[in-house]
Scaffold this motif. Structure first.
Motif, PDB file in Angstrom:
ATOM      1  N   MET A  63      -2.620   1.531  -7.752  1.00 64.02           N
ATOM      2  CA  MET A  63      -1.446   0.710  -8.016  1.00 64.02           C
ATOM      3  C   MET A  63      -1.531   0.081  -9.411  1.00 64.02           C
ATOM      4  O   MET A  63      -2.615  -0.251  -9.898  1.00 64.02           O
ATOM      5  N   ASP A  64      -0.373  -0.042 -10.037  1.00 64.84           N
ATOM      6  CA  ASP A  64      -0.328  -0.685 -11.347  1.00 64.84           C
ATOM      7  C   ASP A  64      -0.528  -2.184 -11.240  1.00 64.84           C
ATOM      8  O   ASP A  64      -1.042  -2.820 -12.172  1.00 64.84           O
ATOM      9  N   GLU A  65      -0.116  -2.774 -10.164  1.00 64.86           N
ATOM     10  CA  GLU A  65      -0.220  -4.224  -9.986  1.00 64.86           C
ATOM     11  C   GLU A  65      -1.666  -4.599  -9.667  1.00 64.86           C
ATOM     12  O   GLU A  65      -2.360  -3.912  -8.916  1.00 64.86           O
ATOM     13  N   ALA A  66      -2.124  -5.689 -10.280  1.00 61.69           N
ATOM     14  CA  ALA A  66      -3.452  -6.220  -9.963  1.00 61.69           C
ATOM     15  C   ALA A  66      -3.377  -6.958  -8.621  1.00 61.69           C
ATOM     16  O   ALA A  66      -2.539  -7.866  -8.459  1.00 61.69           O
ATOM     17  N   ILE A  67      -4.213  -6.549  -7.678  1.00 64.17           N
ATOM     18  CA  ILE A  67      -4.153  -7.081  -6.310  1.00 64.17           C
ATOM     19  C   ILE A  67      -5.457  -7.809  -5.993  1.00 64.17           C
ATOM     20  O   ILE A  67      -6.562  -7.328  -6.298  1.00 64.17           O
ATOM     21  N   ALA A  68      -5.329  -8.968  -5.329  1.00 68.33           N
ATOM     22  CA  ALA A  68      -6.475  -9.715  -4.799  1.00 68.33           C
ATOM     23  C   ALA A  68      -6.070 -10.295  -3.459  1.00 68.33           C
ATOM     24  O   ALA A  68      -4.959 -10.836  -3.320  1.00 68.33           O
ATOM     25  N   VAL A  69      -6.943 -10.153  -2.460  1.00 67.14           N
ATOM     26  CA  VAL A  69      -6.678 -10.662  -1.115  1.00 67.14           C
ATOM     27  C   VAL A  69      -7.726 -11.720  -0.797  1.00 67.14           C
ATOM     28  O   VAL A  69      -8.936 -11.470  -0.940  1.00 67.14           O
ATOM     29  N   PHE A  70      -7.254 -12.888  -0.320  1.00 72.34           N
ATOM     30  CA  PHE A  70      -8.136 -14.009   0.017  1.00 72.34           C
ATOM     31  C   PHE A  70      -8.071 -14.252   1.528  1.00 72.34           C
ATOM     32  O   PHE A  70      -7.010 -14.125   2.159  1.00 72.34           O
ATOM     33  N   SER A  71      -9.194 -14.630   2.091  1.00 70.82           N
ATOM     34  CA  SER A  71      -9.251 -14.935   3.526  1.00 70.82           C
ATOM     35  C   SER A  71      -8.723 -16.330   3.790  1.00 70.82           C
ATOM     36  O   SER A  71      -8.329 -17.060   2.855  1.00 70.82           O
ATOM     37  N   THR A  72      -8.703 -16.695   5.059  1.00 68.90           N
ATOM     38  CA  THR A  72      -8.222 -18.035   5.430  1.00 68.90           C
ATOM     39  C   THR A  72      -9.052 -19.122   4.774  1.00 68.90           C
ATOM     40  O   THR A  72      -8.535 -20.180   4.419  1.00 68.90           O
ATOM     41  N   ALA A  73     -10.363 -18.845   4.615  1.00 67.80           N
ATOM     42  CA  ALA A  73     -11.252 -19.832   3.991  1.00 67.80           C
ATOM     43  C   ALA A  73     -11.150 -19.823   2.471  1.00 67.80           C
ATOM     44  O   ALA A  73     -11.857 -20.581   1.800  1.00 67.80           O
ATOM     45  N   GLY A  74     -10.293 -18.967   1.901  1.00 72.34           N
ATOM     46  CA  GLY A  74     -10.139 -18.930   0.460  1.00 72.34           C
ATOM     47  C   GLY A  74     -11.157 -18.068  -0.243  1.00 72.34           C
ATOM     48  O   GLY A  74     -11.404 -18.242  -1.442  1.00 72.34           O
ATOM     49  N   VAL A  75     -11.767 -17.121   0.458  1.00 67.14           N
ATOM     50  CA  VAL A  75     -12.780 -16.239  -0.122  1.00 67.14           C
ATOM     51  C   VAL A  75     -12.118 -14.913  -0.466  1.00 67.14           C
ATOM     52  O   VAL A  75     -11.367 -14.338   0.328  1.00 67.14           O
ATOM     53  N   LEU A  76     -12.392 -14.414  -1.681  1.00 65.63           N
ATOM     54  CA  LEU A  76     -11.853 -13.138  -2.119  1.00 65.63           C
ATOM     55  C   LEU A  76     -12.519 -12.011  -1.340  1.00 65.63           C
ATOM     56  O   LEU A  76     -13.734 -11.830  -1.396  1.00 65.63           O
ATOM     57  N   ILE A  77     -11.727 -11.242  -0.587  1.00 65.14           N
ATOM     58  CA  ILE A  77     -12.287 -10.181   0.254  1.00 65.14           C
ATOM     59  C   ILE A  77     -11.871  -8.798  -0.215  1.00 65.14           C
ATOM     60  O   ILE A  77     -12.461  -7.807   0.213  1.00 65.14           O
ATOM     61  N   LEU A  78     -10.927  -8.673  -1.112  1.00 60.77           N
ATOM     62  CA  LEU A  78     -10.466  -7.370  -1.564  1.00 60.77           C
ATOM     63  C   LEU A  78      -9.786  -7.502  -2.917  1.00 60.77           C
ATOM     64  O   LEU A  78      -9.032  -8.459  -3.154  1.00 60.77           O
ATOM     65  N   SER A  79     -10.080  -6.566  -3.791  1.00 65.96           N
ATOM     66  CA  SER A  79      -9.413  -6.509  -5.098  1.00 65.96           C
ATOM     67  C   SER A  79      -9.406  -5.071  -5.570  1.00 65.96           C
ATOM     68  O   SER A  79     -10.186  -4.252  -5.087  1.00 65.96           O
ATOM     69  N   ASN A  80      -8.519  -4.756  -6.543  1.00 68.88           N
ATOM     70  CA  ASN A  80      -8.445  -3.375  -7.032  1.00 68.88           C
ATOM     71  C   ASN A  80      -8.864  -3.294  -8.497  1.00 68.88           C
ATOM     72  O   ASN A  80      -9.255  -4.291  -9.112  1.00 68.88           O
ATOM     73  N   ARG A  81      -8.823  -2.058  -8.994  1.00 70.30           N
ATOM     74  CA  ARG A  81      -9.251  -1.820 -10.367  1.00 70.30           C
ATOM     75  C   ARG A  81      -8.333  -2.549 -11.361  1.00 70.30           C
ATOM     76  O   ARG A  81      -8.792  -3.038 -12.401  1.00 70.30           O
ATOM     77  N   GLY A  82      -7.036  -2.638 -11.046  1.00 70.11           N
ATOM     78  CA  GLY A  82      -6.094  -3.327 -11.948  1.00 70.11           C
ATOM     79  C   GLY A  82      -6.440  -4.805 -12.091  1.00 70.11           C
ATOM     80  O   GLY A  82      -6.263  -5.389 -13.165  1.00 70.11           O
ATOM     81  N   TYR A  83      -6.942  -5.416 -11.011  1.00 68.08           N
ATOM     82  CA  TYR A  83      -7.323  -6.834 -11.073  1.00 68.08           C
ATOM     83  C   TYR A  83      -8.494  -7.019 -12.031  1.00 68.08           C
ATOM     84  O   TYR A  83      -8.494  -7.937 -12.874  1.00 68.08           O
ATOM     85  N   ALA A  84      -9.489  -6.137 -11.947  1.00 67.09           N
ATOM     86  CA  ALA A  84     -10.643  -6.251 -12.837  1.00 67.09           C
ATOM     87  C   ALA A  84     -10.224  -6.013 -14.285  1.00 67.09           C
ATOM     88  O   ALA A  84     -10.735  -6.665 -15.213  1.00 67.09           O
ATOM     89  N   HIS A  85      -9.285  -5.065 -14.514  1.00 65.76           N
ATOM     90  CA  HIS A  85      -8.840  -4.776 -15.883  1.00 65.76           C
ATOM     91  C   HIS A  85      -8.031  -5.943 -16.446  1.00 65.76           C
ATOM     92  O   HIS A  85      -8.187  -6.307 -17.629  1.00 65.76           O
ATOM     93  N   LEU A  86      -7.172  -6.566 -15.635  1.00 63.57           N
ATOM     94  CA  LEU A  86      -6.315  -7.646 -16.123  1.00 63.57           C
ATOM     95  C   LEU A  86      -7.102  -8.904 -16.436  1.00 63.57           C
ATOM     96  O   LEU A  86      -6.935  -9.515 -17.507  1.00 63.57           O
ATOM     97  N   TRP A  87      -7.998  -9.282 -15.562  1.00 61.47           N
ATOM     98  CA  TRP A  87      -8.702 -10.561 -15.701  1.00 61.47           C
ATOM     99  C   TRP A  87     -10.106 -10.407 -16.293  1.00 61.47           C
ATOM    100  O   TRP A  87     -10.804 -11.403 -16.480  1.00 61.47           O
ATOM    101  N   GLY A  88     -10.519  -9.189 -16.573  1.00 64.92           N
ATOM    102  CA  GLY A  88     -11.793  -8.993 -17.267  1.00 64.92           C
ATOM    103  C   GLY A  88     -13.019  -9.242 -16.403  1.00 64.92           C
ATOM    104  O   GLY A  88     -14.106  -9.450 -16.962  1.00 64.92           O
ATOM    105  N   THR A  89     -12.912  -9.209 -15.116  1.00 66.80           N
ATOM    106  CA  THR A  89     -14.052  -9.396 -14.213  1.00 66.80           C
ATOM    107  C   THR A  89     -13.829  -8.581 -12.950  1.00 66.80           C
ATOM    108  O   THR A  89     -12.682  -8.461 -12.476  1.00 66.80           O
ATOM    109  N   ASP A  90     -14.908  -7.996 -12.428  1.00 66.94           N
ATOM    110  CA  ASP A  90     -14.832  -7.180 -11.215  1.00 66.94           C
ATOM    111  C   ASP A  90     -15.550  -7.931 -10.090  1.00 66.94           C
ATOM    112  O   ASP A  90     -16.782  -8.022 -10.087  1.00 66.94           O
ATOM    113  N   PRO A  91     -14.830  -8.489  -9.126  1.00 70.35           N
ATOM    114  CA  PRO A  91     -15.490  -9.231  -8.029  1.00 70.35           C
ATOM    115  C   PRO A  91     -16.428  -8.341  -7.206  1.00 70.35           C
ATOM    116  O   PRO A  91     -17.360  -8.838  -6.570  1.00 70.35           O
TER     117      PRO A  91
END
Length: 540
Positions: A413-441
């Motif tokens: 996907m072209d869109e940078a995606i990040a999914v957070f759990s109920t506790a606010g913990v990042l549980i999923l992200s894609n390659r676009g997210y790492a490219h946009l924000w310069g960090t790979d969780p």
């Protein structure tokens, strides 16, 4: 005063008297010597030759009442251990020694005179006579007839004390002891047996013949082993005994030790094993328990189904290595590279299972997957659990494949995606997210929370209240509504942000970089911070 003639006569008289005295003295001395010589030549009389004859053992009864008895007869009654009247005590002594004693004595009035001969190493002879309503019973010891037996008082006292001590020891024993003759009739029993059999109806009454509590015992000489027997009781639980039989002179000697505790423990153990067997029979996991000698002692039907080993082979209680060899031949375990290394591995497997550290996953040539676990048991035993985890492994692989597919989809996907759990913990992200924000969780060892993500966003973007609103939205509990906003980046671009609530309280954050910074498209209420979020939640 006297003349010469008188003097001569006197002298002759004196000489004659002297001669007579000398002859008498010589005769007396000769008689004395003869007497001494005879006394030395003749033997002295023995004590037994001069002892008076023994007094006979005679009883005089009027029915069951003792009218009179001689001293030996009274001594015999006193020595009888059974309590009761004189006839009961005498019957307890005589019945084992004379066959059909009670029946023969019951016909004494008809037969008038009865003579019975006993048997055994020291046989007795009984003579019973009936006269004018009285019964005279005479006992004779055939081994001592015509002999006089003398025992000194101290020896007799020692013998009586020993007999009394032994009698008390046997009567006080908490086990049943009885003796049977060659015909199998009980001729003697201790007090515990009499009380248990009911032969002692009262404290002083004894019934004869003694009843048999147990079935006829096997020949003690042919079968000296211990046998388990029981006594049935009306309305009560039976009493169990371990019976020991030993050969004795003219019969056998028997001991019955209480075994209720042992039987109860055996029943409990049997029921426990049956319960375990039923439980294990329902388990889908194969179970094999080997004892300390590493022989199979217990297995369940699931083991037969999983290993395809026959029930006849498992019922023969094979050793652990024979069991593993058969598994290898049936291709129910991974094929080893060489047999010697496999044997070494199996020896290590046995040691690891004994210490509780063995667990392996076997990928079989058939495509099945088994999990094999070894667990130590008391007394050096070892248990092996064989579980078919093929479906679990297949499900895990399918789940992993779906995750990989899902990750590939969002990475495309072209869109940078990040999914957070109920506790606010990042549980999923894609390659676009790492490219946009310069960090790979995904490369971070620790967890990435919404606070760390917000700092990353603020570091790459211009100061904007959108980041704080996003943080509050992710951690907010309760109904929420999707919202969008634009924010500027430090490189001059702008980013379109959208935040979507997901099932289970999770949140999706999407970012799309825009070449030129457009005006914000979100509602004014969205820039009102927490108040705006509460308004959106209330609207939902």
């Amino acid at each position: 005063m006297f003349g010469k003639a008188g003097t001569g006569m006197l002298t002759n008289m004196i000489l004659a008297l002297a001669l007579v005295a000398t002859s008498v003295a010589a005769a007396l001395i000769a008689l004395l010597l003869v007497s001494v010589l005879r006394s030395r030549q003749q033997p002295r009389p023995r004590i037994a030759d001069t002892a008076p004859a023994l007094e006979p053992t005679v009883f005089l009864f009027d029915d069951r009442t003792l009218v009179d008895a001689t001293a030996p007869a009274w001594a015999l009654l006193q020595a009888t251990p059974v309590r009761g009247d004189e006839w009961s005590r005498l019957s307890a002594f005589l019945a084992p020694r004379f066959e059909n004693f009670e029946a023969r004595m019951g016909r004494l009035a008809e037969e008038v005179v009865i003579e019975l001969a006993g048997s055994g190493d020291a046989p007795l002879r009984l003579r019973a006579e009936y006269h004018e309503g009285l019964a005279r019973i005479t006992l004779s010891d055939l081994t001592s007839e015509g002999q006089a037996v003398l025992v000194d008082g101290m020896s007799q006292r020692a013998l009586e004390d020993e007999v009394t001590s032994l009698r008390k020891a046997v009567d006080s024993a908490p086990i049943l002891v009885w003796r049977e003759d060659a015909r199998g009739d009980i001729v003697w029993a201790n007090r515990a047996y009499l009380l248990q059999s009911g032969a002692l109806e009262a404290e002083d009454e004894l019934t004869w013949p003694l009843p048999a509590l147990f079935e006829a015992a096997p020949d003690a000489k042919a079968d000296p082993t211990v046998r388990r027997a029981r006594i049935e009781r009306n309305g009560k639980a039976p009493l169990w005994f371990d019976c020991h039989s030993l050969p004795a002179a003219d019969g056998s000697l028997h001991y019955a030790l209480p075994a209720d505790t042992a039987v109860s423990a055996e029943i409990s153990l049997r029921e426990f094993v049956q319960t375990l067997t039923k439980t294990f029979a329902e388990l889908p996991i194969g179970l094999a328990i080997f004892d300390r000698q590493r022989q199979l002692q217990l297995f369940n039907p699931a083991l037969i189904d999983l290993t395809t080993l026959g029930a006849d082979f498992l019922s023969a209680r094979p050793t652990l290595f024979a069991f593993l060899d058969r598994l290898r031949d049936a291709r129910m375990m991974p094929e080893p590279k060489d047999y010697s290394s496999w044997r070494q591995k199996m020896a290590e497997l046995e040691k690891a299972a004994a210490s509780g550290r063995f667990e392996e996953t076997w990928a079989l040539p058939s495509g099945q997957t088994y999990r094999v676990t070894g667990r130590p048991h008391p007394e050096g035993a070892v248990a092996f659990l064989i579980e078919d985890i093929s479906s679990e492994v297949s499900l895990t692989r399918r789940f992993r494949s779906e995750l990989e597919l899902s990750q590939a989809v969002i990475d495309a996907m072209d869109e940078a995606i990040a999914v957070f759990s109920t506790a606010g913990v990042l549980i999923l992200s894609n390659r676009g997210y790492a490219h946009l924000w310069g960090t790979d969780p995904g490369t971070t060892l620790g967890e990435v929370g919404i606070g760390e993500a917000m700092k990353t966003w603020e570091a790459q973007g211009n100061p904007d209240p959108v980041w704080a609103e996003a943080r509050d939205f992710v951690t907010e509990i309760g109904p929420r509504a999707s919202w969008e906003a634009n924010a500027g980046l430090r490189d001059g671009r702008s980013v379109a942000c959208r935040f979507v609530p997901l099932a289970g309280g999770a949140t999706l954050a999407g970012f799309r970089a825009i070449g030129e910074a457009p005006a914000r498209r979100d509602a004014p209420a969205s820039r009102a911070g927490t108040a705006g979020q509460k308004a959106r939640a209330a609207a939902v």
